[in-house]
Design an enzyme around this catalytic site. Sequence first.
Site, PDB file in Angstrom:
ATOM      1  N   ARG A  43       0.958  -1.176   0.032  1.00 14.49           N
ATOM      2  CA  ARG A  43      -0.004  -0.141  -0.003  1.00 14.49           C
ATOM      3  C   ARG A  43       0.800   1.152  -0.061  1.00 14.49           C
ATOM      4  O   ARG A  43       0.574   2.539  -0.538  1.00 14.49           O
ATOM      5  CB  ARG A  43      -0.962   0.025   1.350  1.00 14.49           C
ATOM      6  N   TYR A  48     -12.248  22.923 -10.047  1.00 11.56           N
ATOM      7  CA  TYR A  48     -12.740  21.718 -10.554  1.00 11.56           C
ATOM      8  C   TYR A  48     -13.973  21.350  -9.533  1.00 11.56           C
ATOM      9  O   TYR A  48     -13.838  21.418  -8.198  1.00 11.56           O
ATOM     10  CB  TYR A  48     -11.900  20.497 -10.417  1.00 11.56           C
ATOM     11  N   ASP A  94      -3.800  23.039  -9.210  1.00  5.20           N
ATOM     12  CA  ASP A  94      -4.210  22.117  -9.941  1.00  5.20           C
ATOM     13  C   ASP A  94      -3.792  22.505 -11.320  1.00  5.20           C
ATOM     14  O   ASP A  94      -4.134  23.392 -12.063  1.00  5.20           O
ATOM     15  CB  ASP A  94      -5.749  21.995  -9.973  1.00  5.20           C
ATOM     16  N   LYS A 145      -6.063  12.167 -17.137  1.00  3.12           N
ATOM     17  CA  LYS A 145      -6.380  13.036 -18.120  1.00  3.12           C
ATOM     18  C   LYS A 145      -5.272  12.680 -19.187  1.00  3.12           C
ATOM     19  O   LYS A 145      -5.266  11.784 -19.817  1.00  3.12           O
ATOM     20  CB  LYS A 145      -6.591  14.158 -17.863  1.00  3.12           C
TER      21      LYS A 145
END
Length: 399
Positions: A60, A113, A185, A210
């Site tokens: 993890r 966003y 961002d 993206k």
Amino acid sequence: MTRQISERAAPSTALLGAGRSGNTVAQPIRRASTLLFDTVADLDRAKAARFDKGTEFYGRFGTRDVFAFEEAVSVLEGAEASLAVPSGLAACVLPFVAFVKPGDHVLIADTAYEPARTSFVQYIARNNVEVEFYDPTIGAQISELIRPETRLIYLESPGSMTFEVQDIPAIAAAARARGVMTVCDNTWATGYFCRPLALGADISVQAATKYIVGHSDAMLGTLSVADTELLTPLRQAANWLGYHVSPDDVFLAARGLRTLPARLELHRTGALEVASWMESRPGIRRVIHPGLSSHSGHALWKRDFTGSTGLFAAVLDITDRAQAVRFVEALRHFGLGFSWGGFESLTLLGDPSGARTATRWTETGTLCRFHIGLEAVADLIGDLDQALASAGLGETVAA
């Protein structure tokens, strides 16, 4: 073998060799939950260093393939270190979890966003954190909004849906003068066309879903830091939330990263050509693309960015919802769906008025967002032309 890339190499060259280990060109997938140690002392050392960059302890916390990808993202962003998380939204929210505490005040660009905005309002704010939104065009005047309890300023440039360009250096300088952290961002520009850390930001986040992945088949987020001291708190916060990135998704993102410069150049040129055509097209009130001289933030964009990508918006001369629906449903080469950054062109109808508090969206017409993919531009223009005609917005003029 690990190749040493010259510091003078072009970004596209640097990305091809960054974050690679072993003798394979592509980074192998390393699926692992349990990692074995030879001695208790080895295990104890790994446990003590589990939040450090590049330490393998338990699946993890990351494995070598994940660390190699993070190293390559640091090359892309010009960062000291980077961290991969399961989604772009996770990347947006994690700095607040890591650094913001009850009683703090945070400033958020009003054009952030929308899912991130929802997380700030519905999750971060309920932990006794005051969330305030600001006009993204405020620049250095943001200093007037900074209080003694302000902990973090969150930027997104260009803004989501409406593409306002922020003065990142001015905001970062005002924040640093008051001891306030800045997070930007950078999904639209990816680090290839803009490096917020070089402009003064402390943390740059991306939805690697993206452009980095580039094929609409994996979800991933990245955080890149200007100072390695910021990495450990971020890794600790990721552990609190149980974040783990899939090695298969990391493989897809690492593969996409190698072709990012070539794809972005096609997205850039295609979008500019389509946007320029739209500006002269009857039925379109306004095109909102930072790379066009008509954009109000074009001068800032030209100063801080080295290029533009495939995402922009246009305001259609339509006020009737049914007419706008006819337009998007008539498109043949544009998919109708969320996200963007892949090879296929996409479109989406939007209404920013419901997600603004520091500013107001009062424009007459219907906002339509476009992502220009890798199709032939002539085909896309012809498709847009026939769809506009289908919606009653003028005669078809393109073959």
